[in-house]
Design a protein around this motif. Structure first.
Motif, short mmCIF file in Angstrom:
data_model
loop_
_atom_site.label_atom_id
_atom_site.label_comp_id
_atom_site.label_asym_id
_atom_site.label_seq_id
_atom_site.Cartn_x
_atom_site.Cartn_y
_atom_site.Cartn_z
N ARG A 23 0.83 -1.21 0.00
CA ARG A 23 0.00 0.00 0.00
C ARG A 23 0.86 1.26 0.00
NH1 ARG A 23 -3.87 0.49 4.49
NH2 ARG A 23 -4.70 2.17 3.22
N TRP A 24 1.99 1.22 0.72
CA TRP A 24 2.90 2.37 0.76
C TRP A 24 3.45 2.65 -0.63
CZ3 TRP A 24 3.69 6.45 3.49
CH2 TRP A 24 4.86 7.19 3.35
N SER A 84 7.87 13.55 5.15
CA SER A 84 8.13 13.78 6.57
C SER A 84 7.71 12.58 7.41
CB SER A 84 7.39 15.04 7.03
OG SER A 84 7.55 15.22 8.41
N TYR A 85 6.54 12.04 7.12
CA TYR A 85 6.08 10.85 7.84
C TYR A 85 7.10 9.73 7.71
CZ TYR A 85 1.32 12.02 9.24
OH TYR A 85 0.22 12.55 9.88
N HIS A 86 7.55 9.50 6.50
CA HIS A 86 8.48 8.40 6.27
C HIS A 86 9.80 8.64 7.00
CE1 HIS A 86 11.28 5.76 4.03
NE2 HIS A 86 10.26 4.93 4.17
N ARG A 87 10.32 9.87 6.91
CA ARG A 87 11.59 10.18 7.57
C ARG A 87 11.48 10.04 9.08
NH1 ARG A 87 15.12 8.48 6.39
NH2 ARG A 87 14.10 7.59 4.66
N GLY A 91 11.49 2.80 10.55
CA GLY A 91 12.12 1.95 11.57
C GLY A 91 11.40 1.90 12.90
N GLU A 92 10.27 2.57 13.01
CA GLU A 92 9.52 2.60 14.28
C GLU A 92 8.43 1.53 14.34
OE1 GLU A 92 10.31 4.43 16.91
OE2 GLU A 92 11.97 5.34 15.83
#
Length: 168
Positions: A23-24, A84-87, A91-92
Motif C-alpha cells: 500500500r505504501w 516527513s512521515y516516512h523520515r 524503523g519505528e
C-alpha cells in the motif's frame, strides 16, 4: 468470550507488514503525480504577483489570487507530508498506521488541489473578462473533479462490494 472481528480478507497471501509495504508503494506512486502538478502550478502562481498586469487587478481578483496561492501552499505542503512521515517514522514499526494516516493526508491534499485549480481558473477567467460566467465554469470544473475523483471510484467500490469482492 467474544471473538475479535477478523480483518476483511484481501484475497492476497500477505502479512500485515507486506500489505503495508504494498500500500505504501502504491500511495507513493499516486502522490508523485499530484505532488508534481501541485508544485508546478504553485511555482507559476508565485510569479503572477511580479507581472505588470497584477497591478491592474481589482480587489476581488487580488483576494482570489491570495486565496489561490494560499490554497496552493496548503496543497503542496499536504502532498509533501508523506516524506516527513516516512523520515520521522521509518524503523519505528508503525507502517500500517503510517500508511493509513498518509492516505488521509493525500486525500486532503487532493481536495486542496481541486480547490486551488478551481479558484485559479476562476481568477484566470475573471481577468480574461468572463465575468459571472467565470464562477459557473470554475464551479463546473470543481463539480467535475468531485465526480471523477470521488463519485466514480465510490461507484466502483460499491459495485465491488455488491459482487462480494474483498476490499484492498
Amino acid at each position: 468470550m467474544s471473538e475479535q472481528p477478523k480483518p476483511q480478507d484481501s484475497g492476497r497471501d500477505e502479512t500485515a507488514e507486506e500489505r503495508a509495504d504494498r500500500r505504501w508503494g502504491d500511495l507513493l506512486q499516486e502522490v508523485r503525480i499530484a505532488q508534481t502538478g501541485a508544485q508546478i502550478m504553485f511555482g507559476f502562481l508565485l510569479t503572477v504577483a511580479f507581472t505588470e498586469r497584477f497591478a491592474g487587478l481589482d480587489g476581488l481578483e487580488r483576494t482570489l489570487y491570495v486565496t489561490v496561492v494560499t490554497l496552493g501552499a496548503f496543497a503542496v505542503g499536504t502532498l509533501i507530508a508523506p516524506v516527513s512521515y516516512h523520515r520521522l517514522l521509518a524503523g519505528e514499526h508503525v507502517k500500517p498506521r503510517m500508511v493509513t494516516a498518509v492516505a488521509h493526508l493525500v486525500a486532503l491534499g487532493l481536495v486542496l488541489l481541486a480547490l486551488t485549480i478551481s479558484a485559479a481558473l476562476l481568477l484566470l477567467l475573471r481577468v480574461a473578462g468572463l465575468g459571472w460566467g467565470a464562477w459557473a465554469v470554475a464551479g463546473g470544473v470543481l463539480l467535475w473533479f468531485g465526480i471523477c475523483w470521488v463519485l466514480f471510484p465510490a461507484t466502483v467500490l460499491r459495485r465491488g462490494r455488491e459482487d462480494g469482492r474483498p476490499a484492498r
